[in-house]
Design an enzyme around this catalytic site. Structure first.
Site, PDB file in Angstrom:
ATOM      1  N   ARG A  59       0.702  -1.315  -0.041  1.00 44.01           N
ATOM      2  CA  ARG A  59      -0.039  -0.042   0.071  1.00 44.01           C
ATOM      3  C   ARG A  59       0.925   1.226   0.052  1.00 44.01           C
ATOM      4  O   ARG A  59       0.367   2.196  -0.514  1.00 44.01           O
ATOM      5  CB  ARG A  59      -0.992  -0.046   1.257  1.00 44.01           C
ATOM      6  CG  ARG A  59      -1.658   1.228   1.335  1.00 44.01           C
ATOM      7  CD  ARG A  59      -3.042   1.211   2.184  1.00 44.01           C
ATOM      8  NE  ARG A  59      -2.718   0.421   3.560  1.00 44.01           N
ATOM      9  CZ  ARG A  59      -2.181   0.965   4.655  1.00 44.01           C
ATOM     10  NH1 ARG A  59      -1.669   2.053   4.678  1.00 44.01           N
ATOM     11  NH2 ARG A  59      -2.039   0.143   5.587  1.00 44.01           N
ATOM     12  N   TYR A 119     -18.289  15.087 -15.427  1.00 44.98           N
ATOM     13  CA  TYR A 119     -18.514  14.041 -15.398  1.00 44.98           C
ATOM     14  C   TYR A 119     -19.562  13.725 -14.286  1.00 44.98           C
ATOM     15  O   TYR A 119     -19.239  14.075 -12.983  1.00 44.98           O
ATOM     16  CB  TYR A 119     -17.491  13.154 -15.023  1.00 44.98           C
ATOM     17  CG  TYR A 119     -17.350  11.396 -15.264  1.00 44.98           C
ATOM     18  CD1 TYR A 119     -17.722  11.017 -16.432  1.00 44.98           C
ATOM     19  CD2 TYR A 119     -17.127  10.948 -13.901  1.00 44.98           C
ATOM     20  CE1 TYR A 119     -18.012   9.394 -16.412  1.00 44.98           C
ATOM     21  CE2 TYR A 119     -17.373   9.546 -14.132  1.00 44.98           C
ATOM     22  CZ  TYR A 119     -17.744   8.862 -15.260  1.00 44.98           C
ATOM     23  OH  TYR A 119     -17.813   7.268 -15.351  1.00 44.98           O
ATOM     24  N   ASP A 192      -9.356  16.960 -15.328  1.00 40.54           N
ATOM     25  CA  ASP A 192      -9.375  15.669 -15.523  1.00 40.54           C
ATOM     26  C   ASP A 192      -9.247  15.755 -17.093  1.00 40.54           C
ATOM     27  O   ASP A 192      -9.838  16.295 -17.913  1.00 40.54           O
ATOM     28  CB  ASP A 192     -10.849  15.495 -15.493  1.00 40.54           C
ATOM     29  CG  ASP A 192     -11.287  13.922 -15.324  1.00 40.54           C
ATOM     30  OD1 ASP A 192     -10.361  13.437 -16.606  1.00 40.54           O
ATOM     31  OD2 ASP A 192     -12.378  13.553 -15.159  1.00 40.54           O
ATOM     32  N   LYS A 217      -9.855   4.377 -19.285  1.00 38.92           N
ATOM     33  CA  LYS A 217     -10.032   4.774 -20.727  1.00 38.92           C
ATOM     34  C   LYS A 217      -8.819   4.860 -21.615  1.00 38.92           C
ATOM     35  O   LYS A 217      -8.341   3.753 -21.876  1.00 38.92           O
ATOM     36  CB  LYS A 217     -10.805   6.219 -20.679  1.00 38.92           C
ATOM     37  CG  LYS A 217     -11.746   6.379 -19.477  1.00 38.92           C
ATOM     38  CD  LYS A 217     -13.159   5.791 -19.692  1.00 38.92           C
ATOM     39  CE  LYS A 217     -13.994   5.640 -18.469  1.00 38.92           C
ATOM     40  NZ  LYS A 217     -14.278   6.924 -18.058  1.00 38.92           N
TER      41      LYS A 217
HETATM   42  C1  LIG Z   1     -14.712   7.305 -16.752  1.00 43.24           C
HETATM   43  C2  LIG Z   1     -14.426   8.813 -16.371  1.00 43.24           C
HETATM   44  C3  LIG Z   1     -14.193   8.947 -14.974  1.00 43.24           C
HETATM   45  C4  LIG Z   1     -14.138   7.893 -13.883  1.00 43.24           C
HETATM   46  O1  LIG Z   1     -13.289   7.007 -14.051  1.00 43.24           O
HETATM   47  P1  LIG Z   1     -13.522   5.485 -13.831  1.00 43.24           P
HETATM   48  O2  LIG Z   1     -12.227   4.708 -13.970  1.00 43.24           O
HETATM   49  O3  LIG Z   1     -14.734   4.805 -14.000  1.00 43.24           O
HETATM   50  O4  LIG Z   1     -13.570   5.431 -12.014  1.00 43.24           O
HETATM   51  C5  LIG Z   1     -13.749  10.387 -14.439  1.00 43.24           C
HETATM   52  N1  LIG Z   1     -13.764  11.336 -15.452  1.00 43.24           N
HETATM   53  C6  LIG Z   1     -13.933  11.304 -16.729  1.00 43.24           C
HETATM   54  C7  LIG Z   1     -13.892  12.128 -17.864  1.00 43.24           C
HETATM   55  C8  LIG Z   1     -14.367   9.625 -17.114  1.00 43.24           C
HETATM   56  O5  LIG Z   1     -14.613   9.585 -18.498  1.00 43.24           O
END
Ligand SMILES: *Cc1c(COP(=O)(O)O)cnc(C)c1O
Length: 413
Positions: A59, A119, A192, A217
């Site tokens: 961790r 999001y 983000d 993603k």
């Molecule tokens: C998918 C997504 C998230 C969240 O990510 P997870 O891996 O599903 O927890 C946050 N911000 C954006 C822009 C996303 O597309």
């Protein structure tokens, strides 16, 4: 000292383990599953603890995860990163670190300003984990810098969260401008960058304090690993991130870290192809009578086309959003059910082309009127372009449009 002969029950536990470290370096990072690490003496373990960067417990730090953290730090141009179990865990960690007063450990941010079209889960996270505990939160259009400055004057946020390329409307933000407003307001800016990716833009170089990714993603890219990463621009914020993540423990596992690290190697190649496919598909869709609105920053009709052109160096991302001219639920269902290759899935950034309907998936909690107010129609479709041959993507889209039109008043029989 006398060597005892050991029993089989002991031998099966220890035999073969804890060989000396390799003198050769593996060309790719192995998956280190070890929960803890041995040192030759207790004094050496003590030194590893004191150092803070020595491996003592998974961790606190894991070599496979560290390799991914180093890679994303390099790709985003930061000073350090932490990898988390998901994008949401990364956002949570980023908000806590951004809201921590300089050089101290603070319990909460003083105020959080978020993008209006952020999001959905990020908005809920901020509402349920922060606003519900007394942290003032407000939402604003991050494309309107005067409105952001006005909101800052009212809220005095110490954390601002925005996305480069919002979902599904693909709004483009001026990160450098936003960073200036944040600095003036004394707030830390979190970008983000999941959808733009560092291939289009590196927010830290433009003044953002933290960059967050859902590595699920594009960074991973194959739809087979969940993860998140936070990258810091300053050593102070990085140290806070590391300290807090060791306490919260939402750290990424070594298996996922290796998969994401492997995916990252082809990010540039994948994204080049995905952006090219998206541009072709956007232009093709714009010429279809069964389609009304096409949203793509590469189209001259996009409200921030000029900003995107400068900011992203001639690429415009790999998401395309459009509306079916037939606004009925039946048309939407026939379109989705008519897909033969494109995957109807609620994620994005994979090597295969994905389609999702915000009214059914990401924005289903909103009413029709609330969706309309945000610019999301009942037959709005978001495509995440993959790396397939673009002709096959367009064939599948054309067939689905044909099927969506079948039986409707506007379509051909
Ligand atoms: C998918 C997504 C998230 C969240 O990510 P997870 O891996 O599903 O927890 C946050 N911000 C954006 C822009 C996303 O597309």
């Amino acid at each position: 000292m006398h060597e005892h002969a050991r029993r089989l029950a002991t031998i099966v536990v220890h035999a073969g383990e804890r060989a000396a470290p390799l003198t050769a370096t593996p060309t790719t990072t192995p998956i280190y599953t070890s929960a803890t690490y041995v040192y030759p003496t207790l004094a050496a373990l003590d030194a590893a603890f004191a150092d803070g960067d020595g491996y003592v417990y998974t961790r606190h730090g894991n070599p496979t995860v560290a390799a991914l953290e180093a890679a994303v730090t390099a790709v985003e141009g930061g000073v350090g990163a932490i990898a988390c179990a998901s994008g949401m865990a990364a956002l949570h960690a980023a908000i806590l670190a951004a809201g921590t007063p300089r050089g101290e450990t603070g319990p909460q941010p003083r105020g959080i300003l978020i993008a209006r079209d952020i999001y959905g889960s990020t908005a809920v996270l901020v509402r349920e984990l922060f606003a519900a505990h007394g942290v003032p939160v407000a939402a604003v259009d991050m494309g309107d810098l005067a409105a952001v400055a006005a909101a800052c004057a009212e809220l005095h946020p110490d954390v601002i969260i925005a996305e480069q390329l919002s979902n599904p409307l693909l709004r483009v933000i001026d990160v450098a401008g936003l960073a200036r407003v944040a600095r003036t307001a004394g707030a830390r800016l979190i970008i983000d960058n999941t959808i733009a990716t560092p291939l289009l833009q590196q927010p830290l170089a433009l003044g953002a304090d933290l960059v967050v990714h859902s590595a699920t993603k594009y960074l991973s890219g194959h739809g087979d690993a969940a993860g998140g990463v936070v990258v810091a621009r300053s050593g102070l914020v990085r140290d806070t991130l590391v300290r807090q993540s060791r306490l919260i423990g939402a750290s990424l596992g070594p298996f996922e870290a290796q998969q994401i690290l492997r995916g990252l190697k082809t990010l540039a190649l994948r994204l080049e192809r995905q952006c090219a496919n998206a541009a072709q598909v956007a232009h093709w869709l714009a010429a279809q009578p069964a389609v009304t609105r096409v949203i793509y920053p590469g189209l001259a009709t996009h409200p921030q086309h000029a900003l995107a052109d400068v900011a992203f160096g001639g690429r415009f991302g790999a998401l395309v959003t459009f509306d079916l001219a037939d606004r009925s639920r039946m048309a939407l269902e026939r379109w989705f059910d008519g897909l033969r290759m494109i995957v109807p899935g609620t994620t994005l950034g994979d090597v295969f082309t994905l389609a999702s309907a915000p009214a059914v998936a990401s924005h289903r909690e909103l009413s029709v009127a609330q969706r309309a107010e945000r610019g999301i129609g009942e037959t709005t479709i978001r495509l995440s372009l993959g790396i397939e041959a673009v002709e096959d993507i367009i064939d599948d889209l054309a067939d689905a449009l044909q099927r969506a039109g079948d039986g409707s008043t506007t379509g051909e029989a």
